[in-house]
Design a protein around this motif. Structure first.
Motif, PDB file in Angstrom:
ATOM      1  N   PRO A 108       0.128   2.153   6.656  1.00 25.95           N
ATOM      2  CA  PRO A 108      -0.963   1.981   5.822  1.00 25.95           C
ATOM      3  C   PRO A 108      -2.141   3.080   6.191  1.00 25.95           C
ATOM      4  O   PRO A 108      -2.252   3.205   7.369  1.00 25.95           O
ATOM      5  CB  PRO A 108      -1.264   0.875   6.117  1.00 25.95           C
ATOM      6  N   ASP A 109      -2.897   3.796   5.329  1.00 24.76           N
ATOM      7  CA  ASP A 109      -3.738   4.722   5.610  1.00 24.76           C
ATOM      8  C   ASP A 109      -5.027   4.306   4.835  1.00 24.76           C
ATOM      9  O   ASP A 109      -5.312   4.588   3.739  1.00 24.76           O
ATOM     10  CB  ASP A 109      -3.194   5.858   5.112  1.00 24.76           C
ATOM     11  N   LEU A 110      -5.836   3.848   5.523  1.00 20.12           N
ATOM     12  CA  LEU A 110      -7.198   3.443   4.807  1.00 20.12           C
ATOM     13  C   LEU A 110      -8.192   4.640   4.453  1.00 20.12           C
ATOM     14  O   LEU A 110      -8.625   4.567   3.466  1.00 20.12           O
ATOM     15  CB  LEU A 110      -7.897   2.428   5.766  1.00 20.12           C
TER      16      LEU A 110
ATOM     17  N   GLY B  99       2.603   6.602  -6.641  1.00 19.29           N
ATOM     18  CA  GLY B  99       3.911   6.575  -5.604  1.00 19.29           C
ATOM     19  C   GLY B  99       4.979   7.264  -6.449  1.00 19.29           C
ATOM     20  O   GLY B  99       4.979   7.148  -7.522  1.00 19.29           O
ATOM     21  N   ARG B 100       5.756   8.226  -5.841  1.00 16.56           N
ATOM     22  CA  ARG B 100       6.953   8.882  -6.296  1.00 16.56           C
ATOM     23  C   ARG B 100       8.139   7.948  -5.738  1.00 16.56           C
ATOM     24  O   ARG B 100       8.166   7.503  -4.775  1.00 16.56           O
ATOM     25  CB  ARG B 100       6.869  10.130  -5.946  1.00 16.56           C
TER      26      ARG B 100
ATOM     27  N   PRO C 155      -1.555  -2.154  -3.720  1.00 15.04           N
ATOM     28  CA  PRO C 155      -0.416  -3.176  -3.292  1.00 15.04           C
ATOM     29  C   PRO C 155      -0.323  -3.112  -1.728  1.00 15.04           C
ATOM     30  O   PRO C 155      -0.244  -1.884  -1.185  1.00 15.04           O
ATOM     31  CB  PRO C 155       0.772  -2.973  -4.196  1.00 15.04           C
ATOM     32  N   GLY C 156       0.034  -4.189  -0.984  1.00 17.87           N
ATOM     33  CA  GLY C 156       0.249  -4.205   0.283  1.00 17.87           C
ATOM     34  C   GLY C 156      -0.953  -4.369   1.300  1.00 17.87           C
ATOM     35  O   GLY C 156      -1.022  -4.723   2.415  1.00 17.87           O
TER      36      GLY C 156
ATOM     37  N   PHE D 260      -0.794   2.148   0.946  1.00 21.40           N
ATOM     38  CA  PHE D 260      -0.419   0.883   1.889  1.00 21.40           C
ATOM     39  C   PHE D 260       1.246   0.281   1.737  1.00 21.40           C
ATOM     40  O   PHE D 260       1.700  -0.169   2.172  1.00 21.40           O
ATOM     41  CB  PHE D 260      -1.210  -0.203   1.705  1.00 21.40           C
ATOM     42  N   TRP D 261       1.554   0.873   0.252  1.00 20.97           N
ATOM     43  CA  TRP D 261       2.938   0.330  -0.093  1.00 20.97           C
ATOM     44  C   TRP D 261       4.108   1.086   0.507  1.00 20.97           C
ATOM     45  O   TRP D 261       5.084   0.791   0.758  1.00 20.97           O
ATOM     46  CB  TRP D 261       3.068   0.464  -1.588  1.00 20.97           C
ATOM     47  N   LEU D 262       3.902   2.533   0.652  1.00 22.76           N
ATOM     48  CA  LEU D 262       4.709   3.417   1.129  1.00 22.76           C
ATOM     49  C   LEU D 262       4.569   4.161   2.440  1.00 22.76           C
ATOM     50  O   LEU D 262       3.391   4.610   2.645  1.00 22.76           O
ATOM     51  CB  LEU D 262       4.783   4.813   0.207  1.00 22.76           C
TER      52      LEU D 262
END
Length: 264
Positions: A157-159, A117-118, A180-181, A152-154
């Motif tokens: 959610p994209d499985l 994540g950025r 996370p998430g 899922f955190w940003l």
């Protein structure tokens, strides 16, 4: 019993394959980590939010390399394995992140958390992140690299993207996958089936209960910033108790803490 760096790294790896998930509490300074080790936790991690906020800085902005390294060197004195949250590695260059990891390993750190994540809310391209992971594993082969993906955190959610990234990071040499998430049984099972690596899940109060995660087969449960945020609440509550005035606050959210340091 105290162990050297290689022994701690080996022990930390084995802790991910026990009869039940490893509960990894996340500390923010030496005292909190030492207290957790003394309480009997077999390994301790750090929380980047706690480390950053304690220094008056925002989390996930790449500005706490010095604080993170200094804390890691101190935590290496503990008798238990320590894994360090290095955010995105404090650099986009694989060689820089690999050098950071090698330095931490040489000082006795057993593992790192490395996220894709950025700070701007986007994700590092999977291929770029895989290159960083490969460089780290070449420079510090004994270190447990927990590859965190923020799918899922940003944002939503994209499985499918999570599975794609988890496979890519596993192929690059990651030792574990952290999402996370993630909370739904079906999503967790899909990850466990897709990648033959220890799966790390973030403890979400009221959502991801430890017994349920154990039944699903999760290998590691992290507390993230929860302990730090709970400590902030206890600090304010104790001060208010002295005055006998004011209502005890609730536990601040991640966003609340970010605002505390960003507004000053």
């Amino acid at each position: 019993m105290d162990f050297g760096g290689a022994e701690k790294a080996s022990l930390f790896r084995r802790l991910h394959h026990g009869d039940r998930p490893l509960v990894l509490p996340n500390a923010w300074d030496f005292a909190s980590a030492a207290a957790l080790a003394e309480a009997g936790f077999p390994a301790v991690g750090t929380t980047s939010l706690g480390v950053a906020a304690a220094a008056g800085k925002a989390d996930a902005a790449g500005g706490t390399r010095a604080e993170t390294v200094a804390l890691a060197r101190a935590l290496a004195r503990l008798p238990v394995p320590v894994t360090v949250d290095v955010e995105g590695g404090f650099s986009g260059r694989p060689g820089d992140v690999a050098a950071l990891a090698a330095g931490l390993a040489s000082s006795g750190i057993a593992g790192i958390n490395l996220e894709d994540g950025r700070a701007d809310g986007t994700l590092t391209p999977a291929g770029d992140q895989a290159a960083v992971i490969a460089a780290v594993k070449q420079a510090a082969p004994l270190m447990f690299l927990n590859a965190r993906t923020d799918t899922f955190w940003l944002g939503a959610p994209d499985l499918d993207e999570t599975l794609r990234r988890a496979r890519a990071y596993a192929e690059a040499g990651a030792d574990g996958i952290f999402v996370p998430g993630i909370a739904a049984d079906a999503d967790i099972r899909a990850l466990l089936e897709a990648v033959d690596l220890p799966l790390n899940v973030l403890h979400l109060p009221g959502t991801t209960g430890y017994p349920r995660l154990a039944r699903l087969g999760v290998h590691r449960v992290s507390t993230g910033s929860l302990l730090f945020r709970t400590a902030l609440r206890a600090t304010v509550a104790a001060a208010l108790d002295v005055t006998g005035e004011g209502d005890a606050p609730s536990v601040p959210s991640y966003a609340d803490v970010q605002r505390l340091v960003s507004d000053r």
